[in-house]
Design a protein around this motif. Structure first.
Motif, PDB file in Angstrom:
ATOM      1  N   ARG A  30       3.495   4.308 -10.079  1.00  0.00           N
ATOM      2  CA  ARG A  30       2.108   3.902  -9.820  1.00  0.00           C
ATOM      3  C   ARG A  30       1.689   2.669 -10.611  1.00  0.00           C
ATOM      4  N   HIS A  31       2.068   2.649 -11.884  1.00  0.00           N
ATOM      5  CA  HIS A  31       1.509   1.642 -12.773  1.00  0.00           C
ATOM      6  C   HIS A  31       2.521   0.631 -13.302  1.00  0.00           C
ATOM      7  N   GLY A  32       3.797   0.891 -13.132  1.00  0.00           N
ATOM      8  CA  GLY A  32       4.798  -0.021 -13.651  1.00  0.00           C
ATOM      9  C   GLY A  32       4.810  -0.075 -15.162  1.00  0.00           C
ATOM     10  N   ASN A  33       4.568   1.079 -15.799  1.00  0.00           N
ATOM     11  CA  ASN A  33       4.509   1.127 -17.264  1.00  0.00           C
ATOM     12  C   ASN A  33       5.882   1.176 -17.924  1.00  0.00           C
ATOM     13  N   GLY A  34       6.883   1.616 -17.190  1.00  0.00           N
ATOM     14  CA  GLY A  34       8.190   1.745 -17.814  1.00  0.00           C
ATOM     15  C   GLY A  34       9.286   2.032 -16.806  1.00  0.00           C
ATOM     16  N   LEU A  35      10.528   1.847 -17.236  1.00  0.00           N
ATOM     17  CA  LEU A  35      11.699   2.098 -16.400  1.00  0.00           C
ATOM     18  C   LEU A  35      12.384   3.389 -16.830  1.00  0.00           C
ATOM     19  N   ILE A  36      13.054   4.028 -15.870  1.00  0.00           N
ATOM     20  CA  ILE A  36      13.756   5.279 -16.148  1.00  0.00           C
ATOM     21  C   ILE A  36      15.227   5.120 -15.790  1.00  0.00           C
ATOM     22  N   ILE A  37      16.077   5.367 -16.769  1.00  0.00           N
ATOM     23  CA  ILE A  37      17.528   5.398 -16.565  1.00  0.00           C
ATOM     24  C   ILE A  37      17.967   6.851 -16.636  1.00  0.00           C
ATOM     25  N   ILE A  38      18.703   7.298 -15.635  1.00  0.00           N
ATOM     26  CA  ILE A  38      19.128   8.697 -15.631  1.00  0.00           C
ATOM     27  C   ILE A  38      20.633   8.828 -15.875  1.00  0.00           C
ATOM     28  N   HIS A  39      20.984   9.872 -16.620  1.00  0.00           N
ATOM     29  CA  HIS A  39      22.369  10.237 -16.918  1.00  0.00           C
ATOM     30  C   HIS A  39      22.563  11.586 -16.230  1.00  0.00           C
ATOM     31  N   PHE A  40      23.368  11.629 -15.166  1.00  0.00           N
ATOM     32  CA  PHE A  40      23.361  12.807 -14.287  1.00  0.00           C
ATOM     33  C   PHE A  40      24.724  13.102 -13.691  1.00  0.00           C
ATOM     34  N   ASP A  41      24.818  14.279 -13.111  1.00  0.00           N
ATOM     35  CA  ASP A  41      26.019  14.685 -12.381  1.00  0.00           C
ATOM     36  C   ASP A  41      25.900  14.123 -10.969  1.00  0.00           C
ATOM     37  N   GLN A  42      26.689  13.111 -10.651  1.00  0.00           N
ATOM     38  CA  GLN A  42      26.558  12.436  -9.365  1.00  0.00           C
ATOM     39  C   GLN A  42      26.836  13.366  -8.194  1.00  0.00           C
ATOM     40  N   GLY A  43      27.766  14.300  -8.381  1.00  0.00           N
ATOM     41  CA  GLY A  43      28.115  15.227  -7.308  1.00  0.00           C
ATOM     42  C   GLY A  43      27.015  16.215  -6.959  1.00  0.00           C
ATOM     43  N   THR A  52      19.617   9.274   2.710  1.00  0.00           N
ATOM     44  CA  THR A  52      19.863   7.836   2.583  1.00  0.00           C
ATOM     45  C   THR A  52      18.672   7.048   3.124  1.00  0.00           C
ATOM     46  N   ILE A  53      18.291   5.994   2.415  1.00  0.00           N
ATOM     47  CA  ILE A  53      17.251   5.079   2.882  1.00  0.00           C
ATOM     48  C   ILE A  53      17.971   3.967   3.639  1.00  0.00           C
ATOM     49  N   HIS A  54      17.937   4.013   4.954  1.00  0.00           N
ATOM     50  CA  HIS A  54      18.768   3.130   5.774  1.00  0.00           C
ATOM     51  C   HIS A  54      18.263   1.694   5.822  1.00  0.00           C
ATOM     52  N   THR A  55      16.965   1.500   5.677  1.00  0.00           N
ATOM     53  CA  THR A  55      16.421   0.135   5.724  1.00  0.00           C
ATOM     54  C   THR A  55      15.595  -0.131   4.468  1.00  0.00           C
ATOM     55  N   PRO A  56      16.263  -0.188   3.316  1.00  0.00           N
ATOM     56  CA  PRO A  56      15.518  -0.397   2.064  1.00  0.00           C
ATOM     57  C   PRO A  56      14.948  -1.811   1.979  1.00  0.00           C
ATOM     58  N   SER A  57      13.741  -1.917   1.503  1.00  0.00           N
ATOM     59  CA  SER A  57      13.123  -3.230   1.328  1.00  0.00           C
ATOM     60  C   SER A  57      12.005  -3.125   0.302  1.00  0.00           C
ATOM     61  N   VAL A  58      11.800  -4.198  -0.426  1.00  0.00           N
ATOM     62  CA  VAL A  58      10.740  -4.257  -1.422  1.00  0.00           C
ATOM     63  C   VAL A  58       9.401  -4.415  -0.716  1.00  0.00           C
ATOM     64  N   GLN A  59       8.425  -3.581  -1.087  1.00  0.00           N
ATOM     65  CA  GLN A  59       7.120  -3.597  -0.450  1.00  0.00           C
ATOM     66  C   GLN A  59       6.117  -4.379  -1.302  1.00  0.00           C
ATOM     67  N   PRO A  60       5.275  -5.210  -0.671  1.00  0.00           N
ATOM     68  CA  PRO A  60       4.334  -6.042  -1.430  1.00  0.00           C
ATOM     69  C   PRO A  60       3.300  -5.244  -2.216  1.00  0.00           C
ATOM     70  N   GLN A  61       3.026  -4.003  -1.799  1.00  0.00           N
ATOM     71  CA  GLN A  61       2.020  -3.195  -2.500  1.00  0.00           C
ATOM     72  C   GLN A  61       2.566  -2.528  -3.750  1.00  0.00           C
ATOM     73  N   TRP A  62       3.868  -2.604  -3.975  1.00  0.00           N
ATOM     74  CA  TRP A  62       4.451  -2.004  -5.161  1.00  0.00           C
ATOM     75  C   TRP A  62       4.031  -2.774  -6.414  1.00  0.00           C
ATOM     76  N   ASN A  63       3.996  -2.067  -7.557  1.00  0.00           N
ATOM     77  CA  ASN A  63       3.721  -2.762  -8.812  1.00  0.00           C
ATOM     78  C   ASN A  63       4.880  -3.717  -9.124  1.00  0.00           C
ATOM     79  N   SER A  64       4.641  -4.675 -10.005  1.00  0.00           N
ATOM     80  CA  SER A  64       5.605  -5.748 -10.260  1.00  0.00           C
ATOM     81  C   SER A  64       6.910  -5.242 -10.874  1.00  0.00           C
ATOM     82  N   LEU A  65       6.845  -4.208 -11.724  1.00  0.00           N
ATOM     83  CA  LEU A  65       8.065  -3.688 -12.337  1.00  0.00           C
ATOM     84  C   LEU A  65       8.942  -2.989 -11.307  1.00  0.00           C
ATOM     85  N   LYS A  66       8.313  -2.247 -10.433  1.00  0.00           N
ATOM     86  CA  LYS A  66       9.066  -1.568  -9.368  1.00  0.00           C
ATOM     87  C   LYS A  66       9.746  -2.597  -8.464  1.00  0.00           C
TER      88      LYS A  66
END
Length: 252
Positions: A167-180, A34-48
């Motif tokens: 790295r580049h913010g070229n695209g988004l990824i949607i995953i279809h997965f077994d949550q368990g 778990t990421i306990h203190t999630p926050s958007v970082q300024p160095q991230w690309n704009s899409l991320k």
């Protein structure tokens, strides 16, 4: 269909109990962090940054697809035309009727079928992009079969998509997965967007739309691929579910 659904639930809970007692599955050492203190970082690309800012939780136990699509649509809209007003999940369901999407989100489902299998999810995402007049460079629906070699083209391509997003913010990824496979819960089909990829450690951050998963979490690539390559249990075949995989929306 309702009878079959009632028969599936005891199986799912017994499998959950087995993993919990034996320390296997998501209860093993490969469990999500778990990421306990999630926050958007300024160095991230704009899409991320955008997908984190527009990430929402699902409103119904079957509506993970709606929350995921809403997150992606709003992220892309904010970058494409600077639109700061988010599209609601209800609005998307009213506008995009593909595959009886809205009915599938209800308690009774559409003829007893709830949620979206991967192929139908792909069509819904494509039609949602068109409904909001969002332009993309490429769009792929990729099934991830079990037992692929570690250096297989499918795994290599998936890692490339993850790098291009992070790295580049070229695209988004949607995953279809077994949550368990990722978190200590039932082994059921689930949908969420990817939030980050650390190429050095090969850990993937999942922006899970499930309200019970209050914070984002990370899994290693092996666990990530295992969750995506799950063919679910054969009992889900009656509801149209074959196997998991991912959708890559290339925007540049």
């Amino acid at each position: 269909m309702n009878l079959l659904r009632n028969l599936i639930r005891p199986y799912l809970y017994s499998r959950y109990g087995f993993h919990r007692m034996t320390g296997t599955g998501a209860f093993s050492g490969h469990r999500a962090r778990t990421i306990h203190t999630p926050s958007v970082q300024p160095q991230w690309n704009s899409l991320k940054q955008a997908i984190w800012n527009h990430h929402v939780k699902q409103f119904h136990e079957s509506s993970c697809s709606v929350a995921t699509v809403a997150s992606c649509i709003n992220a892309i809209r904010s970058l494409e035309n600077g639109n700061t007003q988010s599209v609601s999940q209800a609005d998307i369901l009213d506008r995009v009727t593909t595959g009886h999407w809205k009915e599938r989100m209800s308690d009774g489902g559409y003829h007893g079928r709830r949620g979206l299998p991967l192929p139908l999810l792909g069509q819904v995402v494509k039609d949602s992009l068109a409904a909001y007049q969002l332009k993309v460079q490429a769009f792929e629906i990729v099934q991830t079969p079990k037992n692929t070699p570690l250096k297989s083209p499918i795994r290599t391509k998936l890692k490339k998509c993850l790098r291009d997003f992070d790295r580049h913010g070229n695209g988004l990824i949607i995953i279809h997965f077994d949550q368990g496979t990722f978190v200590p819960t039932l082994n059921i089909p689930h949908i969420s967007p990817v939030g980050a990829y650390d190429a050095a450690t090969e850990r993937i951050t999942i922006l899970d739309v499930d309200p019970e998963q209050e914070k984002p979490y990370q899994v290693d690539f092996g666990t990530f691929y295992k969750g995506l390559s799950c063919d679910y249990h054969h009992v889900f075949e009656a509801f149209g579910y074959g196997s998991g995989g991912y959708i890559y929306i290339q925007i540049q």
